[in-house]
Design a protein around this motif. Structure first.
Motif, PDB file in Angstrom:
ATOM      1  N   LEU A   1      -3.835 -52.217   5.974  1.00 43.13           N
ATOM      2  CA  LEU A   1      -4.503 -51.276   5.918  1.00 43.13           C
ATOM      3  C   LEU A   1      -4.467 -50.214   4.548  1.00 43.13           C
ATOM      4  O   LEU A   1      -3.017 -50.421   3.688  1.00 43.13           O
ATOM      5  CB  LEU A   1      -4.052 -50.340   6.788  1.00 43.13           C
ATOM      6  N   PRO A   2      -4.995 -48.930   4.477  1.00 42.65           N
ATOM      7  CA  PRO A   2      -3.936 -48.061   3.010  1.00 42.65           C
ATOM      8  C   PRO A   2      -3.992 -47.355   3.131  1.00 42.65           C
ATOM      9  O   PRO A   2      -2.567 -47.536   4.021  1.00 42.65           O
ATOM     10  CB  PRO A   2      -5.887 -47.265   3.107  1.00 42.65           C
ATOM     11  N   MET A   3      -3.292 -47.188   1.741  1.00 45.39           N
ATOM     12  CA  MET A   3      -2.377 -46.136   1.902  1.00 45.39           C
ATOM     13  C   MET A   3      -0.581 -46.722   1.651  1.00 45.39           C
ATOM     14  O   MET A   3       0.242 -46.892   2.610  1.00 45.39           O
ATOM     15  CB  MET A   3      -2.102 -44.584   3.006  1.00 45.39           C
ATOM     16  N   ASN A   4      -0.945 -47.857   0.790  1.00 46.17           N
ATOM     17  CA  ASN A   4       0.504 -48.651   0.889  1.00 46.17           C
ATOM     18  C   ASN A   4       0.970 -49.716  -0.019  1.00 46.17           C
ATOM     19  O   ASN A   4       0.770 -50.487  -0.758  1.00 46.17           O
ATOM     20  CB  ASN A   4       0.879 -50.141   2.270  1.00 46.17           C
TER      21      ASN A   4
ATOM     22  N   VAL B   1      12.943 -30.531   0.244  1.00 44.10           N
ATOM     23  CA  VAL B   1      12.256 -31.389   0.842  1.00 44.10           C
ATOM     24  C   VAL B   1      10.873 -32.330   0.088  1.00 44.10           C
ATOM     25  O   VAL B   1      10.170 -30.984   0.060  1.00 44.10           O
ATOM     26  CB  VAL B   1      11.711 -31.402   2.365  1.00 44.10           C
ATOM     27  N   VAL B   2      10.841 -33.375  -0.525  1.00 45.08           N
ATOM     28  CA  VAL B   2       9.211 -33.839  -0.824  1.00 45.08           C
ATOM     29  C   VAL B   2       8.926 -33.951  -0.187  1.00 45.08           C
ATOM     30  O   VAL B   2       8.249 -34.064   1.207  1.00 45.08           O
ATOM     31  CB  VAL B   2       9.470 -35.175  -1.654  1.00 45.08           C
ATOM     32  N   GLN B   3       7.491 -33.495  -0.539  1.00 41.77           N
ATOM     33  CA  GLN B   3       5.801 -33.606   0.059  1.00 41.77           C
ATOM     34  C   GLN B   3       4.785 -34.224  -0.904  1.00 41.77           C
ATOM     35  O   GLN B   3       4.588 -33.245  -1.932  1.00 41.77           O
ATOM     36  CB  GLN B   3       5.366 -32.389   0.283  1.00 41.77           C
ATOM     37  N   ASN B   4       4.537 -35.225  -1.032  1.00 44.11           N
ATOM     38  CA  ASN B   4       3.896 -35.648  -1.970  1.00 44.11           C
ATOM     39  C   ASN B   4       2.555 -37.106  -1.446  1.00 44.11           C
ATOM     40  O   ASN B   4       3.234 -37.549  -0.394  1.00 44.11           O
ATOM     41  CB  ASN B   4       3.595 -36.219  -3.226  1.00 44.11           C
ATOM     42  N   PHE B   5       1.923 -38.161  -2.131  1.00 43.56           N
ATOM     43  CA  PHE B   5       1.316 -38.770  -2.215  1.00 43.56           C
ATOM     44  C   PHE B   5       1.085 -39.769  -3.608  1.00 43.56           C
ATOM     45  O   PHE B   5       0.972 -40.317  -3.328  1.00 43.56           O
ATOM     46  CB  PHE B   5       0.003 -38.771  -1.510  1.00 43.56           C
ATOM     47  N   SER B   6       2.437 -39.509  -3.604  1.00 39.50           N
ATOM     48  CA  SER B   6       2.930 -40.083  -4.586  1.00 39.50           C
ATOM     49  C   SER B   6       3.373 -42.268  -4.406  1.00 39.50           C
ATOM     50  O   SER B   6       4.030 -41.320  -3.269  1.00 39.50           O
ATOM     51  CB  SER B   6       3.940 -39.275  -5.948  1.00 39.50           C
ATOM     52  N   PRO B   7       3.060 -43.057  -5.288  1.00 38.33           N
ATOM     53  CA  PRO B   7       4.020 -43.806  -5.328  1.00 38.33           C
ATOM     54  C   PRO B   7       5.669 -43.618  -5.831  1.00 38.33           C
ATOM     55  O   PRO B   7       6.383 -42.218  -6.509  1.00 38.33           O
ATOM     56  CB  PRO B   7       3.940 -45.167  -5.671  1.00 38.33           C
TER      57      PRO B   7
ATOM     58  N   ALA C   1      12.429 -42.997  -3.137  1.00 36.50           N
ATOM     59  CA  ALA C   1      11.192 -43.182  -2.477  1.00 36.50           C
ATOM     60  C   ALA C   1      10.449 -41.789  -2.367  1.00 36.50           C
ATOM     61  O   ALA C   1      11.133 -40.413  -2.586  1.00 36.50           O
ATOM     62  CB  ALA C   1      11.613 -43.006  -0.960  1.00 36.50           C
ATOM     63  N   GLN C   2       8.556 -41.692  -1.937  1.00 35.75           N
ATOM     64  CA  GLN C   2       8.167 -40.327  -2.502  1.00 35.75           C
ATOM     65  C   GLN C   2       7.541 -40.673  -1.154  1.00 35.75           C
ATOM     66  O   GLN C   2       7.418 -41.024  -0.547  1.00 35.75           O
ATOM     67  CB  GLN C   2       7.970 -40.696  -3.769  1.00 35.75           C
ATOM     68  N   GLY C   3       6.821 -39.272  -0.757  1.00 41.61           N
ATOM     69  CA  GLY C   3       5.340 -39.790   0.300  1.00 41.61           C
ATOM     70  C   GLY C   3       5.825 -38.318   0.846  1.00 41.61           C
ATOM     71  O   GLY C   3       5.948 -37.459   0.793  1.00 41.61           O
ATOM     72  N   PRO C   4       4.755 -37.560   1.982  1.00 45.25           N
ATOM     73  CA  PRO C   4       5.071 -36.917   2.719  1.00 45.25           C
ATOM     74  C   PRO C   4       6.147 -36.660   3.258  1.00 45.25           C
ATOM     75  O   PRO C   4       6.188 -37.118   4.827  1.00 45.25           O
ATOM     76  CB  PRO C   4       3.893 -37.327   3.409  1.00 45.25           C
TER      77      PRO C   4
ATOM     78  N   ALA D   1      -5.243 -33.547   7.861  1.00 48.60           N
ATOM     79  CA  ALA D   1      -5.100 -32.049   7.756  1.00 48.60           C
ATOM     80  C   ALA D   1      -3.968 -31.632   7.588  1.00 48.60           C
ATOM     81  O   ALA D   1      -3.841 -30.659   6.815  1.00 48.60           O
ATOM     82  CB  ALA D   1      -6.534 -31.487   8.942  1.00 48.60           C
ATOM     83  N   TYR D   2      -3.108 -31.885   8.244  1.00 48.77           N
ATOM     84  CA  TYR D   2      -1.860 -31.189   8.797  1.00 48.77           C
ATOM     85  C   TYR D   2      -1.103 -31.804   6.932  1.00 48.77           C
ATOM     86  O   TYR D   2      -1.030 -30.927   6.565  1.00 48.77           O
ATOM     87  CB  TYR D   2      -1.174 -31.327  10.075  1.00 48.77           C
ATOM     88  N   PRO D   3      -1.451 -32.435   7.251  1.00 49.17           N
ATOM     89  CA  PRO D   3      -0.323 -33.410   5.665  1.00 49.17           C
ATOM     90  C   PRO D   3      -0.932 -33.066   4.469  1.00 49.17           C
ATOM     91  O   PRO D   3      -0.256 -32.519   3.756  1.00 49.17           O
ATOM     92  CB  PRO D   3       0.153 -34.687   6.053  1.00 49.17           C
ATOM     93  N   LEU D   4      -2.132 -33.067   4.159  1.00 53.03           N
ATOM     94  CA  LEU D   4      -2.923 -32.236   3.367  1.00 53.03           C
ATOM     95  C   LEU D   4      -2.927 -30.818   3.134  1.00 53.03           C
ATOM     96  O   LEU D   4      -2.797 -30.462   2.060  1.00 53.03           O
ATOM     97  CB  LEU D   4      -4.224 -32.870   3.856  1.00 53.03           C
ATOM     98  N   VAL D   5      -2.859 -30.104   4.361  1.00 51.63           N
ATOM     99  CA  VAL D   5      -2.405 -28.722   3.959  1.00 51.63           C
ATOM    100  C   VAL D   5      -1.559 -28.253   3.547  1.00 51.63           C
ATOM    101  O   VAL D   5      -1.247 -27.649   2.743  1.00 51.63           O
ATOM    102  CB  VAL D   5      -2.636 -27.807   5.349  1.00 51.63           C
TER     103      VAL D   5
END
Lengths: 193, 599
Positions: free
Chosen positions: B92-95, B199-205, B249-252, A25-29
């Motif tokens: 595992l996922p998200m790799n 600061v970046v925040q995403n789930f992109s490659p 590099a990207q990511g949360p 939830a936290y990173p998605l929000v």
């Protein structure tokens, strides 16, 4: 024993429930809010060229070696400005390796910018940054490179100086850090002229 | 040492002082099972649901043994959980980058490191950890280890405040309430602020950028199987290689950076940590990150004052911390601003200070301040490379960790570490005047002093024991990046950082070997749990005591005399334990640097 089993159950449940809250939830929000409020920054402050391809990020330094470009700081990230291998040289104050590389950098900097043998050289121009991706150089370092870049590009030094000034990022509020000239922004601006 | 630095330092201390009471008041509500916060309508139902899933009764308090057992079980489960994810990362996922699973020693070291709030990183984040591993295996413990530390601190404060009681709170309730009411909301707001700074925040490659100027590098020539091709003379052949792209590099990151700071974890998303422009893009993000490292720890001193009904005591502890902090900052700042005489002799401008391993946007002062803050607390995030600090500049973070990180310190860990010193200070004062030592009306007996000493000795033995072993062993020497006294500093720094649960490094040391990974992990476990258990025993013992009214001879635990005594105790214990080792490392190196000898 019963206490122990209860403890293990509580720990397992806590791990799972809190993982859902803190890692789901936290990173998605945060991602959602970031995308709504600051979409460009959340995506890495990318710069795209006129053809639409990504040319870099204004936050991440790139290597420049040609005389017509302003040169960034030496980089210890991979083979230089490798954004997947951020890091510093981690060489200590009495390291011979470090002293040798600084001496070589000083000689190259003086030769490249036509400086006399005993001119002090700005520290940032000859030392590696912490991240190896430092996007900035100090204004004094940029000033010493103005003559070279102006000559190579056939521009008036005043014109180059003005673009340096436009590419200088000043801390807000001022006393929190040091002003820096963003080398990628500066070189892109020069190429656009 | 310019005016901007003085302004920033003054503002930092002023803001920290101003934040202490509001945060402390909020903590009082969070650490009370019946406390009320503005989040109750939203979070209460979730909190109740969590207790039900865990099968615990929130109104049932625990004695110190039950509390300690709960802490240990959660730690064990957490290590197993993270170890498993890292070992199976590939499946595992998200790799998106297709990163491989971690080898056993690295997975073990990393799991222990995050569970113990150390966040020592034997790996480079951007090239080792998948987004799933970063987000779940690591980030979870950023929350849990912070909440655990605060729980233990609250338990100790309850023990001090309560009279004739057998229980010191319920660990599970402390854990859940700290996470839900404090960490999650504060981190969310903080993370969004960080994104506003870049600061970046995403789930992109990862993004591939086409470089403005392709660069040419010389690399060793390899054949189809990846082996180095050697010429007739046996030397590796080299070839020119053109690099025309940069992989970004990207990511949360923002969500992880927020909790790594507020929870004093310090584990960066990237290898360069808070020096990486994506994790710490501007001087403003840097300033707020430094404040956030101290924020909760500072508020906890107010919580101490409130719970014990002696706010002057809370502020006395705060003052001792603040004075030690300012002293450390000034020394580090002076050393880094003075720069390196060896490099200045080569032609580096003397006025610029030592910029090796520092970022232009932070400059000398903000780097020295960050290094002091991150090691006063058990954070360990770095915005400059401590390995490249001058000898004296690097001694400050090293000594800070060896003091036990009690200068504000890690969330919770700083306060309970400092309270151990308070008990010792009171004991020493009692010996000096020849009276039974008392602390806030409770007599300090042999058991309390023994437990305090045990907590102190655990880290000391782990630091000095392992450092000595490594310095005298081939496996210890093999990882060094620097020779001479600086090499010893690298080893000493690594084990100080591990045992103090800091996580910063003299990063030249190659620690991702089975020997280092394992010994450092043991050091982290010792520094965490061999400290927590005696402290909880101390809490249990103090809680049972009845209070005696303050008399003529009672030593006051507030006011300047107490502050000086407390600082003296901290510095003296630290100095007696570590000066010999420091003399062989940074102190020798300082004189070597003045002499201009290179290694």
């Amino acid at each position: 024993m019963k206490d122990l089993l209860q403890g293990i159950r509580a720990a397992l449940a806590a791990t799972i429930v809190l993982a859902v809250a803190c890692c789901g939830a936290y990173p998605l929000v945060v991602t959602g809010l970031a995308r709504i409020c600051f979409p460009k920054r959340a995506a890495g402050s990318l710069v795209t060229g006129s053809d639409g391809t990504v040319r870099g990020s204004t936050l991440i330094g790139q290597g420049f070696a040609a005389a017509k470009y302003f040169h960034p700081r030496p980089s210890a990230a991979g083979t230089g400005y490798d954004a997947l291998a951020s890091g510093g040289s981690n060489l200590g104050p009495t390291s011979k390796k470090l002293a040798d590389s600084i001496a070589a950098n000083i000689a190259a900097y003086r030769a490249g910018n036509g400086l006399a043998t005993h001119t002090p050289v700005p520290a940032d121009a000859v030392t590696a940054s912490a991240s190896g991706l430092d996007p900035h150089i100090a204004p004094a370092n940029a000033e010493l490179q103005v003559a070279r870049v102006a000559r190579e590009r056939g521009l008036a030094p005043e014109r180059v100086r003005q673009i340096v000034l436009e590419s200088t990022e000043t801390p807000v509020p001022r006393f929190l850090g040091e002003p820096g000239v963003n080398v990628l922004r500066l070189n892109l601006a020069l190429d656009r002229l | 040492m310019n005016a901007n630095g003085w302004i920033q330092l003054s503002l930092f201390v002023a803001l920290l002082a101003a934040m202490t009471k509001p945060i402390g008041r909020y903590l009082v509500q969070v650490l009370d099972p019946d406390g009320r916060t503005w989040l109750d309508p939203l979070v209460r139902p979730l909190e109740r649901l969590t207790y039900r899933a865990m099968g615990i009764r929130p109104d049932r308090e625990q004695d110190w043994r039950q509390y300690a057992r709960s802490v240990l079980i959660l730690g064990l489960v957490g290590i197993a959980f993270t170890y498993a994810i890292l070992r199976f990362q590939k499946h595992l996922p998200m790799n998106p980058a297709g990163l491989d699973s971690l080898p056993p020693h690295l997975a073990f070291n990393t799991a222990v490191s995050f569970v113990t709030n150390t966040d020592w990183q034997s790996y480079a984040g951007e090239s080792t950890m998948s987004q799933f591993s970063q987000m779940v295996a690591l980030t979870l413990h950023n929350f849990l280890s912070a909440a655990t530390g605060m729980g233990v601190a609250a338990a100790l404060v309850r023990g001090i405040a309560r009279r004739g009681a057998t229980t010191i709170g319920n660990f599970w309730v402390d854990l859940v309430r700290v996470t839900y009411y404090l960490m999650l909301p504060a981190c969310t707001a903080f993370a969004v602020f960080l994104v506003s700074q870049g600061v970046v925040q995403n789930f992109s490659p990862n993004t591939t950028a086409r470089l403005v100027e392709p660069t040419t590098i010389t690399v060793e020539k390899t054949d189809a199987s990846g082996a180095v091709v050697k010429g007739a003379d046996g030397k590796a052949l080299t070839e020119e290689k053109t690099i025309d792209t940069q992989t970004i590099a990207q990511g949360p990151m923002a969500s992880q950076v927020a909790v790594k700071m507020l929870g004093t974890n310090g584990g960066g998303y990237t290898n360069a940590n808070a020096a990486h422009p994506f994790e710490n893009p501007t001087p403003l993000s840097n300033f707020i990150q430094m404040l956030s490292i101290f924020a909760i720890a500072s508020g906890l001193t107010w919580y101490l004052g409130h719970a014990t009904g002696n706010q002057a005591h809370g502020w006395a502890v705060w003052s001792a911390m603040a004075l030690l902090f300012v002293a450390g900052t000034l020394v580090a700042w002076w050393a880094e601003a003075a720069g390196n005489p060896i490099h200045q002799a080569l032609g580096v401008a003397a006025g610029d200070g030592n910029l090796e391993g520092k970022e232009v946007r932070f400059g000398i002062f903000s780097s020295a301040l960050f290094a002091t803050v991150t090691t006063d607390a058990s954070c360990g995030a770095v915005n400059s490379m401590h390995d490249s600090f001058t000898a004296i500049g690097g001694l400050v973070p090293l000594f800070n960790m060896q003091l036990g990180e009690v200068v504000f310190g890690g969330v919770g860990a700083g306060l309970y570490g400092m309270l151990v010193f308070v008990v010792l200070a009171v004991f020493i004062a009692g010996l000096m005047v020849g009276r039974t030592p008392e602390y806030l009306g409770k007599k300090i007996g042999a058991f309390e002093v023994k437990m305090s000493m045990l907590a102190l000795l655990a880290t000391t033995v782990a630091i000095l024991g392992f450092s000595a072993w490594a310095a005298a062993s081939p496996w210890g020497i093999a990882g060094l990046n620097n020779a001479g006294p600086h090499g010893l500093s690298e080893i000493l720094y690594a084990f100080s950082s591990a045992a103090a649960n800091n996580g910063s490094a003299f990063a030249g040391l190659t620690a991702s070997t089975p020997w280092y990974d394992t010994t450092l992990a043991i050091g982290m476990l010792a520094g965490r749990y061999l400290m927590i258990v005696p402290i909880l025993a101390l809490a249990g013992s103090l809680a049972r005591k009845k209070a005696v009214p303050a008399g003529e001879g009672t030593f006051p635990v507030s006011g300047p005399t107490f502050v000086v005594l407390l600082i003296g105790t901290v510095v003296l214990v630290g100095a007696l334990n570590f000066l010999p080792a420091l003399a062989l490392g940074p102190v020798v190196e300082h004189f070597v640097a003045l002499q201009g000898t290179l290694r």
